[in-house]
Design a protein around this motif. Structure first.
Motif, PDB file in Angstrom:
ATOM      1  N   LEU A   1      39.082  35.961  65.056  1.00  0.00           N
ATOM      2  CA  LEU A   1      38.432  36.563  64.009  1.00  0.00           C
ATOM      3  C   LEU A   1      36.551  36.438  64.216  1.00  0.00           C
ATOM      4  O   LEU A   1      36.213  35.591  64.519  1.00  0.00           O
ATOM      5  CB  LEU A   1      38.669  36.304  62.441  1.00  0.00           C
ATOM      6  CG  LEU A   1      39.977  36.189  62.047  1.00  0.00           C
ATOM      7  CD1 LEU A   1      40.063  35.803  60.814  1.00  0.00           C
ATOM      8  CD2 LEU A   1      40.693  37.769  62.390  1.00  0.00           C
ATOM      9  N   ILE A   2      36.095  37.441  63.900  1.00  0.00           N
ATOM     10  CA  ILE A   2      34.400  37.703  63.916  1.00  0.00           C
ATOM     11  C   ILE A   2      34.354  38.039  62.167  1.00  0.00           C
ATOM     12  O   ILE A   2      34.929  38.612  61.599  1.00  0.00           O
ATOM     13  CB  ILE A   2      33.933  38.368  64.661  1.00  0.00           C
ATOM     14  CG1 ILE A   2      34.271  39.881  64.665  1.00  0.00           C
ATOM     15  CG2 ILE A   2      34.128  37.895  66.120  1.00  0.00           C
ATOM     16  CD1 ILE A   2      33.627  40.862  65.555  1.00  0.00           C
ATOM     17  N   GLY A   3      32.848  37.761  61.984  1.00  0.00           N
ATOM     18  CA  GLY A   3      32.480  38.167  60.504  1.00  0.00           C
ATOM     19  C   GLY A   3      31.095  37.887  60.196  1.00  0.00           C
ATOM     20  O   GLY A   3      30.424  37.315  61.021  1.00  0.00           O
ATOM     21  N   ARG A   4      30.990  38.103  58.968  1.00  0.00           N
ATOM     22  CA  ARG A   4      29.560  37.947  58.645  1.00  0.00           C
ATOM     23  C   ARG A   4      29.590  37.669  56.881  1.00  0.00           C
ATOM     24  O   ARG A   4      30.374  37.935  56.194  1.00  0.00           O
ATOM     25  CB  ARG A   4      28.626  39.157  58.634  1.00  0.00           C
ATOM     26  CG  ARG A   4      29.164  40.354  57.856  1.00  0.00           C
ATOM     27  CD  ARG A   4      28.476  41.570  58.300  1.00  0.00           C
ATOM     28  NE  ARG A   4      28.910  42.229  59.661  1.00  0.00           N
ATOM     29  CZ  ARG A   4      28.538  43.462  59.810  1.00  0.00           C
ATOM     30  NH1 ARG A   4      27.794  44.288  59.116  1.00  0.00           N
ATOM     31  NH2 ARG A   4      28.791  43.933  61.038  1.00  0.00           N
ATOM     32  N   ILE A   5      28.813  36.751  56.474  1.00  0.00           N
ATOM     33  CA  ILE A   5      28.262  36.403  55.389  1.00  0.00           C
ATOM     34  C   ILE A   5      27.626  37.703  54.401  1.00  0.00           C
ATOM     35  O   ILE A   5      26.612  38.062  54.893  1.00  0.00           O
ATOM     36  CB  ILE A   5      27.472  35.160  54.885  1.00  0.00           C
ATOM     37  CG1 ILE A   5      28.177  33.795  55.492  1.00  0.00           C
ATOM     38  CG2 ILE A   5      27.293  34.994  53.334  1.00  0.00           C
ATOM     39  CD1 ILE A   5      27.579  32.668  55.400  1.00  0.00           C
ATOM     40  N   PHE A   6      28.297  38.323  53.207  1.00  0.00           N
ATOM     41  CA  PHE A   6      27.490  39.133  52.727  1.00  0.00           C
ATOM     42  C   PHE A   6      27.160  38.917  51.271  1.00  0.00           C
ATOM     43  O   PHE A   6      26.357  39.607  50.326  1.00  0.00           O
ATOM     44  CB  PHE A   6      28.387  40.661  52.512  1.00  0.00           C
ATOM     45  CG  PHE A   6      29.772  40.400  51.641  1.00  0.00           C
ATOM     46  CD1 PHE A   6      29.635  40.867  50.237  1.00  0.00           C
ATOM     47  CD2 PHE A   6      30.935  39.991  52.106  1.00  0.00           C
ATOM     48  CE1 PHE A   6      30.640  41.026  49.540  1.00  0.00           C
ATOM     49  CE2 PHE A   6      31.936  39.883  51.360  1.00  0.00           C
ATOM     50  CZ  PHE A   6      31.691  40.110  50.006  1.00  0.00           C
ATOM     51  N   LEU A   7      27.549  37.637  50.720  1.00  0.00           N
ATOM     52  CA  LEU A   7      27.225  37.457  49.301  1.00  0.00           C
ATOM     53  C   LEU A   7      27.205  35.785  49.375  1.00  0.00           C
ATOM     54  O   LEU A   7      28.290  35.212  49.809  1.00  0.00           O
ATOM     55  CB  LEU A   7      28.130  37.879  48.411  1.00  0.00           C
ATOM     56  CG  LEU A   7      28.015  38.018  46.735  1.00  0.00           C
ATOM     57  CD1 LEU A   7      26.674  38.556  46.579  1.00  0.00           C
ATOM     58  CD2 LEU A   7      29.150  38.470  46.209  1.00  0.00           C
ATOM     59  N   ARG A   8      26.465  35.136  48.488  1.00  0.00           N
ATOM     60  CA  ARG A   8      26.343  33.736  48.161  1.00  0.00           C
ATOM     61  C   ARG A   8      26.139  33.550  46.724  1.00  0.00           C
ATOM     62  O   ARG A   8      25.649  34.312  45.942  1.00  0.00           O
ATOM     63  CB  ARG A   8      25.176  33.177  48.974  1.00  0.00           C
ATOM     64  CG  ARG A   8      24.836  33.349  50.445  1.00  0.00           C
ATOM     65  CD  ARG A   8      23.750  32.670  50.952  1.00  0.00           C
ATOM     66  NE  ARG A   8      23.796  33.092  52.331  1.00  0.00           N
ATOM     67  CZ  ARG A   8      24.189  32.408  53.346  1.00  0.00           C
ATOM     68  NH1 ARG A   8      24.706  31.429  53.125  1.00  0.00           N
ATOM     69  NH2 ARG A   8      23.886  32.688  54.610  1.00  0.00           N
ATOM     70  N   ASP A   9      27.019  32.420  46.331  1.00  0.00           N
ATOM     71  CA  ASP A   9      26.972  31.880  44.978  1.00  0.00           C
ATOM     72  C   ASP A   9      26.779  30.539  45.051  1.00  0.00           C
ATOM     73  O   ASP A   9      26.672  29.888  45.864  1.00  0.00           O
ATOM     74  CB  ASP A   9      28.385  32.500  44.348  1.00  0.00           C
ATOM     75  CG  ASP A   9      28.155  32.945  42.875  1.00  0.00           C
ATOM     76  OD1 ASP A   9      27.214  32.306  42.221  1.00  0.00           O
ATOM     77  OD2 ASP A   9      28.965  33.517  42.457  1.00  0.00           O
ATOM     78  N   ARG A  10      27.031  29.989  43.799  1.00  0.00           N
ATOM     79  CA  ARG A  10      26.889  28.596  43.558  1.00  0.00           C
ATOM     80  C   ARG A  10      27.703  28.309  42.368  1.00  0.00           C
ATOM     81  O   ARG A  10      27.573  28.892  41.308  1.00  0.00           O
ATOM     82  CB  ARG A  10      25.326  27.884  43.737  1.00  0.00           C
ATOM     83  CG  ARG A  10      24.639  28.649  42.465  1.00  0.00           C
ATOM     84  CD  ARG A  10      23.151  27.906  42.772  1.00  0.00           C
ATOM     85  NE  ARG A  10      22.344  28.319  41.416  1.00  0.00           N
ATOM     86  CZ  ARG A  10      21.502  29.445  41.414  1.00  0.00           C
ATOM     87  NH1 ARG A  10      21.776  30.418  42.313  1.00  0.00           N
ATOM     88  NH2 ARG A  10      20.906  29.827  40.277  1.00  0.00           N
ATOM     89  N   LEU A  11      27.888  26.807  42.060  1.00  0.00           N
ATOM     90  CA  LEU A  11      28.526  26.691  40.891  1.00  0.00           C
ATOM     91  C   LEU A  11      27.543  25.925  39.826  1.00  0.00           C
ATOM     92  O   LEU A  11      26.652  24.974  40.208  1.00  0.00           O
ATOM     93  CB  LEU A  11      29.857  25.475  41.260  1.00  0.00           C
ATOM     94  CG  LEU A  11      30.977  26.155  42.146  1.00  0.00           C
ATOM     95  CD1 LEU A  11      31.918  24.894  42.435  1.00  0.00           C
ATOM     96  CD2 LEU A  11      31.771  27.052  41.154  1.00  0.00           C
ATOM     97  N   VAL A  12      27.915  26.063  38.718  1.00  0.00           N
ATOM     98  CA  VAL A  12      27.145  25.266  37.623  1.00  0.00           C
ATOM     99  C   VAL A  12      28.221  24.931  36.457  1.00  0.00           C
ATOM    100  O   VAL A  12      29.298  25.291  36.440  1.00  0.00           O
ATOM    101  CB  VAL A  12      26.299  26.462  36.917  1.00  0.00           C
ATOM    102  CG1 VAL A  12      24.891  26.700  37.890  1.00  0.00           C
ATOM    103  CG2 VAL A  12      26.850  27.533  36.396  1.00  0.00           C
TER     104      VAL A  12
END
Length: 296
Positions: free
Chosen positions: A152-163
C-alpha cells in the motif's frame, strides 16, 4: 490472453462464486464457468479450488486477480472517460474509515463530496479492524497509525494528540492515589497515564470504573463526572474552551496520525484522486483544530 475470459475470471473472483457473479451482473452462469475454464486451460493453471459449496482462489488465482483486476477497472474507466469527453470522477468508490473519525466527520464529508461529484457512488464502511483492500473491494482506506504495508501507499492527512481531561468537579488526587477513570476497551489493562504539564512530567494512577467501546461514549461519561478520560484533543477542545472539562495534562506517547491508504499497484483513479483532494481541502493544515470544527 483472452481479455474477455480474464474479465469474467475477475468477476467470479470479486463476487466469490459463479452464481453470485451471475446474479450480480446478469451474465449466464454457464458462460462464466466456460470462460474461466478456457482461461485455466490457456494458462495451464488451476485458478479456483472447487468444492461442493465453496469456491476459493488458488495461490496463482489470487496473484492473477490482484494484478489484473485493478488494471481492467482502469481500462473500463478510461474508456468511459474518453467516451464522455472528459475525466470527471464517476463510478463506485468504496471507503473503509475508523469509528471515531466516521462519527465526528465522515457523514458531513461524504455528503459534501456527493454534492460536488454526483456521478460518484460513495460507499463508506465504518470499522477499526484491518481490512484486505483487494479481497474486500475497497478503493481507499483511512486508518490511524497503520502498520507498514509494502503493498500500500498513502499519506497523512490529519494529526491529533491525546489529553487527559475531567469534569471540573472531579479533583485530581495527590500522590499515588488512583483516580476513577473511563477507558476504552483497548486501554482497560492500563494502570496509569503518563502526562506532561507546564510544570513537568507526572503519572496519574487510574481505577477504571467504566469500559466503553467508543471514544464518544467515553467523552460523554467524562463530561458527567464519573471519571477522568484520555481522549483526542479534537474531541474535547470545545469542552475545554467552554470550561465543561479541564485538562490534567498531555498524554505521553506516539502522535495520532490519520492516513489514507490505497494499493500501490493500482493506477490512481479519478474518483480516488478527487476524494484525496477533497480531504486536503477539508483539512489543509491537518491540525486537530480543523477536525474539532466537525465535533458537535
Amino acid at each position: 490472453m483472452d481479455l474477455l475470459a480474464l474479465a469474467d475470471f475477475n468477476l467470479v473472483a470479486r463476487y466469490g462464486g459463479f452464481g453470485r457473479a451471475a446474479r450480480a451482473t446478469g451474465r449466464p452462469k454457464a458462460t462464466l464457468s466456460r470462460r474461466v475454464a478456457e482461461l485455466e486451460g490457456s494458462l495451464g493453471l488451476r485458478l479456483f479450488e472447487r468444492g461442493v459449496r465453496v469456491l476459493k482462489l488458488t495461490q496463482e488465482g489470487r496473484v492473477l486477480h490482484e494484478r489484473t483486476g485493478a488494471l481492467l477497472t482502469e481500462i473500463d474507466e478510461t474508456a468511459a472517460a474518453i467516451a464522455s469527453g472528459g475525466d470527471r470522477p464517476r463510478g463506485r468508490l468504496r471507503i473503509s474509515a475508523p469509528l471515531l473519525f466516521s462519527q465526528i466527520a465522515m457523514g458531513k464529508l461524504a455528503a459534501g463530496f456527493a454534492l460536488k461529484y454526483p456521478e460518484v457512488r460513495l460507499e463508506v464502511t465504518t470499522e477499526d479492524r484491518g481490512v484486505d483492500m483487494i479481497d474486500e473491494g475497497y478503493d481507499l482506506v483511512i486508518r490511524v497509525n497503520p502498520d507498514p504495508d509494502e503493498g500500500l501507499i498513502g499519506r497523512i492527512f490529519l494529526r491529533d494528540r491525546l489529553v487527559v481531561v475531567a469534569n471540573p468537579g472531579l479533583i485530581r488526587p495527590a500522590g499515588n492515589v488512583a483516580v476513577p477513570a473511563v477507558v476504552r476497551e483497548a486501554g482497560y489493562g492500563v494502570a496509569a497515564w503518563d502526562v506532561k504539564t507546564p510544570t513537568g512530567k507526572s503519572s496519574i494512577a487510574i481505577d477504571p470504573v467504566l469500559c466503553l467501546s467508543s471514544l464518544v461514549m467515553v467523552r460523554d461519561a467524562v463530561r458527567i463526572g464519573v471519571g477522568a478520560g484520555c481522549l483526542p484533543v479534537s474531541l474535547v477542545s470545545r469542552d475545554l474552551a467552554a470550561g465543561t472539562l479541564v485538562r490534567w495534562g498531555d498524554a505521553e506517547g506516539p502522535e495520532i496520525a490519520l492516513w489514507t491508504l490505497y494499493p500501490s499497484r493500482r493506477l490512481l483513479s479519478a474518483r480516488v484522486s478527487a476524494f484525496l483532494d477533497y480531504l486536503k481541502e477539508a483539512f489543509p493544515m491537518g491540525s486537530p483544530d480543523e477536525l474539532a470544527a466537525y465535533v458537535v
